[in-house]
Enzyme design. Structure first.
Site, PDB file in Angstrom:
ATOM      1  N   GLU A  46       0.831  -1.209   0.000  1.00 48.81           N
ATOM      2  CA  GLU A  46       0.000   0.000   0.000  1.00 48.81           C
ATOM      3  C   GLU A  46       0.859   1.250   0.000  1.00 48.81           C
ATOM      4  O   GLU A  46       1.916   1.312   0.651  1.00 48.81           O
ATOM      5  CB  GLU A  46      -0.904   0.031   1.230  1.00 48.81           C
ATOM      6  CG  GLU A  46      -2.363   0.253   0.912  1.00 48.81           C
ATOM      7  CD  GLU A  46      -3.025  -1.003   0.372  1.00 48.81           C
ATOM      8  OE1 GLU A  46      -3.821  -0.876  -0.580  1.00 48.81           O
ATOM      9  OE2 GLU A  46      -2.750  -2.096   0.885  1.00 48.81           O
ATOM     10  N   THR A  47       0.391   2.240  -0.756  1.00 46.20           N
ATOM     11  CA  THR A  47       0.906   3.606  -0.666  1.00 46.20           C
ATOM     12  C   THR A  47      -0.271   4.501  -0.312  1.00 46.20           C
ATOM     13  O   THR A  47      -1.313   4.454  -0.965  1.00 46.20           O
ATOM     14  CB  THR A  47       1.549   4.054  -1.987  1.00 46.20           C
ATOM     15  OG1 THR A  47       2.678   3.219  -2.263  1.00 46.20           O
ATOM     16  CG2 THR A  47       2.011   5.501  -1.914  1.00 46.20           C
TER      17      THR A  47
END
Length: 274
Positions: A46-47
């Site tokens: 995830e970003t």
């Protein structure tokens, strides 16, 4: 654009679940394709991108991207974002509120750095195992559950050893019509400091195995709380990096608590178009 990599659900660097975090100045989001390409460059599960809001029901808008798509809910990306906000002195007193695709979420950072996330609980609805899932895992399951809006398949295995020993066919899992495959079992030794173990696979979303999945615990916590007859439970996600998630079920909400460590703080020198 400043970007940090923060290990979430751990108090030790190079463990837990790493998320990239970008705290934006505003007033508008970068393009969705630009954010997705940054997430692909980071190549983490995830970003997170956070945008300050001038007023209303939320303090920040928050979005999460895997290397291939935007998602509706992410626990470790939220925890990492709160850690970054705390480090920059951008948290006020009490709970910080996030406007997200998963609804209004809240988080609280204690003086010692412990962060508590207030997320919606997700159900565990008995169902037949998806066709092919047992073959993809390489072993039968004791029970299978749907998780409502979360979109995962929750599968019960007989032991912690069985969960840790899994070596699934990721290509076969990617073809299943679910967000991800969540396997769980009771702890072999509750004296180890946790009540249950889990692992999470989401190859269709670009995540072969997620190290520590906060959103998955919104279904795991109600399941194990009901099974164990108490509202507070602790899970250990038995990925190679591993991480503890302390959970408390409060009605239709789940509180997830953990800590985080910043391991990289830098600047994106070239931004993708989009």
């Amino acid at each position: 654009m400043r970007i940090r990599i923060i290990d979430a659900f751990t108090d030790r660097a190079y463990s837990g679940n790493p998320a990239a975090v970008c705290l934006l100045d505003g007033p508008e989001w970068p393009g969705a394709e630009q954010m997705r390409r940054i997430a692909a460059e980071m190549n983490l599960s995830e970003t997170a991108f956070a945008l300050p809001l001038p007023g209303g029901d939320a303090d920040w808008a928050l979005r999460w991207f895997t290397p291939v798509e935007e998602v509706n809910l992410c626990g470790h990306g939220t925890l990492a974002t709160v850690h970054a906000l705390h480090a920059d002195g951008l948290l006020g007193e009490g709970w910080v509120r996030f406007d997200t695709r998963g609804g209004l979420l809240r988080a609280l950072c204690e003086a010692d750095g412990t962060i508590t996330l207030d997320f919606p609980a997700n159900p565990h609805l008995p169902q037949e195992p998806a066709p092919g899932v047992e073959q993809a895992l390489g072993r039968p399951v004791l029970a299978a559950y749907g998780t409502g809006a979360l979109g995962d398949s929750l599968l019960l295995l007989p032991s912690e050893h069985a969960v840790r020993a899994l070596c699934p066919d990721l290509g076969a899992l990617a073809r299943l019509p679910v967000r991800g495959i969540l396997v769980t079992a009771p702890a072999d030794d509750p004296a180890a400091g946790y009540d249950f173990v889990s692992r999470y696979f989401a190859p269709a979303a670009g995540i072969a195995e997620d190290p520590v999945t906060g959103s998955a615990h919104t279904a795991l916590a109600p399941y194990w709380a009901q099974r164990l007859g108490r509202t507070k439970v602790t899970g250990y996600q038995a990925s190679p990096r591993g991480g503890l998630v302390r959970c408390e079920v409060t009605g239709d909400r789940v509180l997830l608590a953990g800590r985080a460590v910043t391991v990289l703080d830098g600047t994106l020198r070239a931004l993708p178009a989009g």
